[in-house]
Design a protein around this motif. Structure first.
Motif, short mmCIF file in Angstrom:
data_model
loop_
_atom_site.label_atom_id
_atom_site.label_comp_id
_atom_site.label_asym_id
_atom_site.label_seq_id
_atom_site.Cartn_x
_atom_site.Cartn_y
_atom_site.Cartn_z
N HIS A 99 0.86 -1.18 0.00
CA HIS A 99 0.00 0.00 0.00
C HIS A 99 0.89 1.23 0.00
O HIS A 99 2.12 1.12 0.18
N PRO A 100 0.36 2.44 -0.20
CA PRO A 100 1.19 3.64 -0.18
C PRO A 100 1.89 3.85 1.16
O PRO A 100 1.52 3.28 2.20
N GLY A 101 2.92 4.68 1.14
CA GLY A 101 3.65 4.98 2.35
C GLY A 101 2.77 5.63 3.39
O GLY A 101 1.91 6.46 3.07
N PHE A 102 2.96 5.24 4.65
CA PHE A 102 2.30 5.81 5.82
C PHE A 102 0.84 5.40 5.96
O PHE A 102 0.16 5.90 6.85
N TRP A 103 0.34 4.51 5.12
CA TRP A 103 -0.98 3.92 5.35
C TRP A 103 -0.84 2.83 6.41
O TRP A 103 0.16 2.10 6.46
N LEU A 104 -1.88 2.68 7.23
CA LEU A 104 -1.87 1.73 8.33
C LEU A 104 -3.12 0.85 8.25
O LEU A 104 -4.22 1.28 8.63
N PRO A 105 -3.01 -0.37 7.74
CA PRO A 105 -4.19 -1.25 7.68
C PRO A 105 -4.63 -1.68 9.07
O PRO A 105 -3.81 -1.99 9.94
N GLN A 106 -5.94 -1.71 9.28
CA GLN A 106 -6.50 -2.04 10.58
C GLN A 106 -7.31 -3.32 10.57
O GLN A 106 -7.95 -3.68 11.55
N GLY A 107 -7.29 -4.02 9.44
CA GLY A 107 -8.09 -5.23 9.33
C GLY A 107 -9.42 -4.92 8.67
O GLY A 107 -10.00 -3.84 8.86
N GLY A 108 -9.92 -5.87 7.90
CA GLY A 108 -11.15 -5.60 7.16
C GLY A 108 -10.92 -4.50 6.15
O GLY A 108 -9.94 -4.50 5.41
N HIS A 109 -11.82 -3.53 6.13
CA HIS A 109 -11.69 -2.40 5.21
C HIS A 109 -11.35 -1.11 5.94
O HIS A 109 -11.58 -0.01 5.40
N ALA A 110 -10.83 -1.22 7.16
CA ALA A 110 -10.49 -0.04 7.94
C ALA A 110 -9.03 0.35 7.71
O ALA A 110 -8.14 -0.51 7.74
N TRP A 111 -8.80 1.63 7.49
CA TRP A 111 -7.45 2.13 7.24
C TRP A 111 -7.24 3.44 7.99
O TRP A 111 -8.12 4.29 8.07
N LEU A 112 -6.02 3.57 8.52
CA LEU A 112 -5.56 4.83 9.09
C LEU A 112 -4.36 5.29 8.28
O LEU A 112 -3.82 4.56 7.45
N ARG A 113 -3.93 6.51 8.55
CA ARG A 113 -2.66 6.98 7.98
C ARG A 113 -1.93 7.76 9.06
O ARG A 113 -2.54 8.31 9.97
N ARG A 114 -0.61 7.81 8.92
CA ARG A 114 0.21 8.63 9.81
C ARG A 114 0.63 9.88 9.06
O ARG A 114 1.25 9.81 8.00
N ARG A 115 0.25 11.02 9.61
CA ARG A 115 0.60 12.31 9.01
C ARG A 115 1.33 13.11 10.08
O ARG A 115 0.73 13.63 10.99
N PHE A 116 2.66 13.14 9.96
CA PHE A 116 3.50 13.78 10.95
C PHE A 116 3.18 13.16 12.32
O PHE A 116 3.23 11.97 12.48
N GLY A 117 2.80 13.93 13.31
CA GLY A 117 2.58 13.35 14.63
C GLY A 117 1.18 12.83 14.87
O GLY A 117 0.85 12.52 16.01
N GLN A 118 0.37 12.70 13.84
CA GLN A 118 -1.00 12.27 14.04
C GLN A 118 -1.27 10.97 13.31
O GLN A 118 -0.79 10.76 12.20
#
Length: 447
Positions: free
Chosen positions: A264-283
């Motif tokens: 996946h693209p850089g800084f994407w964070l898979p959470q299982g299923g279809h849930a995704w987070l991303r890291r943007r600097f400190g968030q």
């Protein structure tokens, strides 16, 4: 021979005489310095010294490198007294020392680096006052060398932003970011770009050598995405198994996927299923599906385009779309007026892309949105010289990068400064680079 600038990105630099440039040059220099100080001012000394990634320099190296470059070009090259011994230049020579090795150099400590930058700027201010507004000297004509240095510092500010994004433990906390608009869902569509001549390149006073000379080229009609590819668009490719299917990938890109385990693209964070987070600097935050995808390399952009039954645009097609199908040589997609916050997401203070469809005043003559700002856009083109290219002011700025090893990016990102973007500006990087703020849009032939 002067030491070499590392980041490339060139805005206004031409060689016309008679252009009133001194007040603008000083304003751009001060804008760039204020941005760098704002980005780094709250960081402790150990974080400024640390090598946060082998892909990037220690943050404090960039500070002194920018000041050293300014000393060489705005003082020594223009006949002013030197502040440092030329032997000092070697430490901050980007070509002599790869980024991964710079933490091992005898770098100025943070307080000394910032003091050096202040001292150089004070000397430049005094020297600028004595220079003529109108000069036929190539470095001074139209204020070219001052524009070059101002753009250089802003390009390093963008590089600093990429380094800050890579920081971990502690992560860089996003400052008070300028609010980004939320225009609502925007369907992805294609825009017909009529064929015909287009003026490529730039002849504005601060244009870089790789944009010169401006010339005309015929471009066949084509279709281009109305907006950059979004996170939501790209997520469909990810979740449909795009990273596991070699059919979509350039052979070298498939090697990168396998060697680096890309999914996946850089800084994407898979959470299982279809849930995704991303890291943007400190968030860490939910993946915003309406923003342009960023932190994808050229191989990822090319694979998505193939999967979608399209392709990446050539840089001539991209510039045709930015100039407008009627062939008028507009400096920006909307016309010749310089960028404002109403036109595009530029300048770095939003700390991320805006949702597509956010800037109706920045739409091109043919109805293409977001060509400047938000994300750099990969093109299909290798970085090569235009016919009649002449290196200026030194060969290592562009000439040594020409060839098939680098791919061209166009448009500028949210972290790019307004002074360093325009329709003719050419950026370039390796096709496997993902730390840069790059995305893309697709094109296809008219059938």
């Amino acid at each position: 021979m002067f030491p070499l600038v590392e980041e490339r990105s060139g805005p206004s630099g031409g060689r016309g005489v008679g252009f009133p440039w001194k007040s603008r040059a000083w304003a751009e220099l001060e804008t760039a310095r204020a941005r760098v100080l704002s980005m780094l001012g709250g960081l402790p000394e150990e974080e400024l010294r640390r090598q946060h990634s082998p892909l990037m320099s220690p943050l404090i190296w960039d500070v002194a490198h920018v000041a050293n470059y300014e000393e060489q070009w705005l003082l020594r090259a223009l006949g002013a007294p030197a502040i440092t011994d030329p032997a000092f230049d070697a430490i901050y020579d980007a070509f002599r020392h790869p980024r991964a090795t710079r933490a091992q150099l005898p770098l100025l400590p943070p307080d000394s680096a910032f003091a050096y930058a202040r001292r150089v700027r004070e000397a430049v201010r005094e020297h600028l006052r004595a220079l003529p507004e109108d000069s036929a000297v190539p470095l001074l004509a139209g204020g070219f060398v001052f524009g070059m240095v101002a753009q250089h510092e802003q390009q390093h500010a963008e590089t600093l932003a990429a380094t800050l994004q890579l920081m971990t433990a502690p992560e860089y906390p996003v400052p008070g970011a300028r609010p980004r608009p939320r225009p609502g869902a925007v369907p992805q569509a294609e825009v017909f770009i009529p064929g015909g001549p287009v003026r490529l390149g730039s002849d504005t006073p601060w244009a870089y050598d790789n944009e010169r000379p401006a010339f005309q080229q015929h471009v066949a009609p084509f279709l281009m995405d109305e907006h950059p590819v979004t996170n939501g668009d790209y997520l469909v490719f990810v979740e449909s198994g795009g990273y596991a299917d070699p059919r979509w990938w350039h052979p070298k890109g498939w090697e990168v996927v396998q060697a680096e385990g890309l999914k996946h693209p850089g800084f994407w964070l898979p959470q299982g299923g279809h849930a995704w987070l991303r890291r943007r600097f400190g968030q860490v935050e939910p993946l915003p599906k309406d923003e342009p995808v960023q932190h994808v390399c050229w191989y990822e952009a090319d694979a998505y385009a193939r999967w979608a039954g399209k392709r990446l645009p050539t840089e001539a097609e991209w510039e045709k779309a930015a100039r407008g199908g009627d062939g008028h040589p507009r400096e920006y997609p909307w016309g010749d007026a310089p960028p404002t916050r109403a036109h595009a997401n530029l300048g770095g203070d939003a700390w991320g892309p805006a949702p597509v469809g956010s800037f109706p005043q920045g739409v091109s003559q043919d109805g293409v949105w977001g060509l400047l700002g938000d994300v750099w856009e990969w093109t299909a083109s290798d970085f090569r010289p235009y016919a009649g290219f002449s290196a200026f002011p030194y060969p290592e700025y562009s000439e040594v990068f020409f060839g098939e090893a680098y791919k061209v990016l166009r448009g500028g990102a949210w972290a790019s400064a307004p002074v360093a973007v325009r329709n003719g500006f050419r950026n370039w990087d390796f096709p496997n680079r993902r730390q840069i703020f790059a995305g893309f849009r697709c094109a296809r032939d008219v059938r």
